[in-house]
Design a protein around this motif. Sequence first.
Motif, short mmCIF file in Angstrom:
data_model
loop_
_atom_site.label_atom_id
_atom_site.label_comp_id
_atom_site.label_asym_id
_atom_site.label_seq_id
_atom_site.Cartn_x
_atom_site.Cartn_y
_atom_site.Cartn_z
N GLU A 15 0.84 -1.19 0.00
CA GLU A 15 0.00 0.00 0.00
C GLU A 15 0.87 1.24 0.00
OE1 GLU A 15 -2.39 -3.32 1.03
OE2 GLU A 15 -0.60 -2.60 2.04
N HIS A 16 0.68 2.11 -0.99
CA HIS A 16 1.44 3.35 -1.12
C HIS A 16 0.49 4.46 -1.60
CE1 HIS A 16 4.79 0.51 -1.09
NE2 HIS A 16 4.27 -0.07 -2.16
N THR A 17 0.92 5.70 -1.44
CA THR A 17 0.14 6.79 -2.02
C THR A 17 0.21 6.70 -3.54
OG1 THR A 17 1.99 8.34 -2.14
CG2 THR A 17 0.74 8.29 -0.06
N ASP A 18 -0.72 7.36 -4.21
CA ASP A 18 -0.71 7.36 -5.67
C ASP A 18 0.60 7.90 -6.21
OD1 ASP A 18 -3.25 6.32 -5.69
OD2 ASP A 18 -4.25 8.24 -6.05
N ALA A 19 1.13 8.94 -5.55
CA ALA A 19 2.39 9.55 -6.01
C ALA A 19 3.56 8.59 -5.83
CB ALA A 19 2.65 10.86 -5.27
N ALA A 20 3.59 7.89 -4.68
CA ALA A 20 4.68 6.95 -4.43
C ALA A 20 4.62 5.80 -5.44
CB ALA A 20 4.59 6.41 -3.00
N ARG A 21 3.43 5.28 -5.69
CA ARG A 21 3.30 4.20 -6.67
C ARG A 21 3.72 4.66 -8.06
NH1 ARG A 21 1.16 -0.77 -7.10
NH2 ARG A 21 0.68 -0.72 -4.88
N ALA A 22 3.37 5.89 -8.42
CA ALA A 22 3.76 6.41 -9.72
C ALA A 22 5.28 6.52 -9.82
CB ALA A 22 3.12 7.78 -9.95
N MET A 23 5.95 6.94 -8.74
CA MET A 23 7.41 7.04 -8.75
C MET A 23 8.04 5.67 -8.91
SD MET A 23 8.53 9.97 -5.98
CE MET A 23 7.35 9.62 -4.69
N LEU A 24 7.50 4.66 -8.21
CA LEU A 24 8.03 3.31 -8.32
C LEU A 24 7.86 2.76 -9.74
CD1 LEU A 24 6.70 1.83 -4.96
CD2 LEU A 24 9.10 2.24 -5.52
N ASP A 76 -0.67 -10.03 -0.09
CA ASP A 76 -2.12 -9.89 -0.24
C ASP A 76 -2.43 -8.62 -1.03
OD1 ASP A 76 -2.97 -12.19 1.24
OD2 ASP A 76 -2.48 -11.14 3.09
N GLY A 77 -2.18 -8.65 -2.33
CA GLY A 77 -2.44 -7.49 -3.16
C GLY A 77 -1.60 -7.52 -4.43
N GLU A 78 -1.66 -6.41 -5.18
CA GLU A 78 -0.93 -6.30 -6.44
C GLU A 78 0.38 -5.55 -6.20
OE1 GLU A 78 -1.83 -7.63 -9.34
OE2 GLU A 78 -3.57 -8.51 -8.32
N CYS A 79 1.45 -6.04 -6.85
CA CYS A 79 2.75 -5.39 -6.69
C CYS A 79 3.09 -4.58 -7.94
CB CYS A 79 3.84 -6.43 -6.42
SG CYS A 79 4.09 -7.61 -7.76
N VAL A 80 4.05 -3.67 -7.79
CA VAL A 80 4.53 -2.87 -8.91
C VAL A 80 5.39 -3.71 -9.86
CG1 VAL A 80 6.05 -0.94 -9.53
CG2 VAL A 80 4.42 -0.70 -7.64
N ASP A 81 6.26 -4.53 -9.28
CA ASP A 81 7.21 -5.30 -10.08
C ASP A 81 7.37 -6.71 -9.53
OD1 ASP A 81 9.31 -6.16 -11.68
OD2 ASP A 81 10.83 -4.98 -10.65
N ALA A 82 7.86 -6.81 -8.29
CA ALA A 82 8.06 -8.11 -7.64
C ALA A 82 7.66 -7.99 -6.18
CB ALA A 82 9.52 -8.55 -7.76
N MET A 83 7.34 -9.14 -5.56
CA MET A 83 6.99 -9.10 -4.14
C MET A 83 7.40 -10.40 -3.46
SD MET A 83 2.82 -9.43 -4.22
CE MET A 83 1.96 -10.72 -5.14
#
Length: 342
Positions: free
Chosen positions: A132-141, A155-162
């Motif tokens: 869980e991240h803010t929209d801005a943090a997720r966009a940066m990642l 338990d959720g969707e990752c940006v790249d790997a988890m």
Amino acid sequence: MSNIKHRPLTLRDVSEATGVSEMTVSRVLRNRGDVSEKTREKVLQAAKEIGYVPNKIAGALASKRVNLVAVIIPSLSNMVFPEVLTGVNNILENTELQPVVGVTDYQPEKEEKVLYEMLSWRPSGVIIAGLEHTDAARAMLQASGIPVVEIMDTDGECVDAMVGISHRRAGREMAKAIVKAGYSRIGFMGTKMPLDHRARKRFEGFTEHLAKEGIEIEDHAFYSGGSALAKGREITAAMLERSPDLDFLYYSNDLIGAGGLLYLQEQGIDVPGKIGLAGFNSVELLAGLPRKLATMDSCRQEIGRKAAEILAAQLNPTDAAIEKHITLTPTIEYGDTLRQRL
């Protein structure tokens, strides 16, 4: 030499100390080019003696990356995360990568700020706690263009790997064990919720299974502040004063659970006969308690190791497939505070 001490050292200083050219010094320090072993040892020894440290930022301008890995965690006072860092370091110490740590204090806005500052240094990768991240943090990642490994939770969707565990499943499994042992009047104590998303998910999984068994949580307490023994004693005493008929107390972490155990022992209350207890994390520090608290191992060091392995593999690709979604399986440790019934 007095002038050297008051300004940044350069390749020229190492060159003058060794009598070899700056170009040769550069090749040695970057481990590039054909340089004799004798010259290499001479340069490295001189650099060490005068205290020269290469400017990695300048050297990284061509590649636009430095050999740093941003490791972003919510806390250093919580002993869970130093163990994760140990796992990360166990893998990265065998590479050129160096972990650099940022702490968010479970605050989404602070995580965003820490991430912004760390990405501005153009690290080679990011290991970050939680999904869980803010929209801005997720966009940066997502826009970073580097490997990103989110840890502790799957338990959720990752940006790249988890890499992590399913906290909802962990909560369900503990509920199953408690119900099987014959307990039915249950209280829950947790910290930093809802900001601690992983504790929240364990609570959700816990209550979901209890509901299937026709059981509802009879009392609960959510608090902010450190996960201290004193806090565990305090909230346990308050809960049992409100709800004296409870027969089981489930804590979101071992430290407050240990505080609860110490309080019950002082009061002469039979554990696990009259009241059973369980925590979470399997903290080794608590192994010296008079009674072993029931808990669940959260696979901390293994999470750190797997995350670092994924990142290192992505930075040095081979033909081997990289597993990027890893869910580890924690196990219940019954200890002395949770009855076992076959």
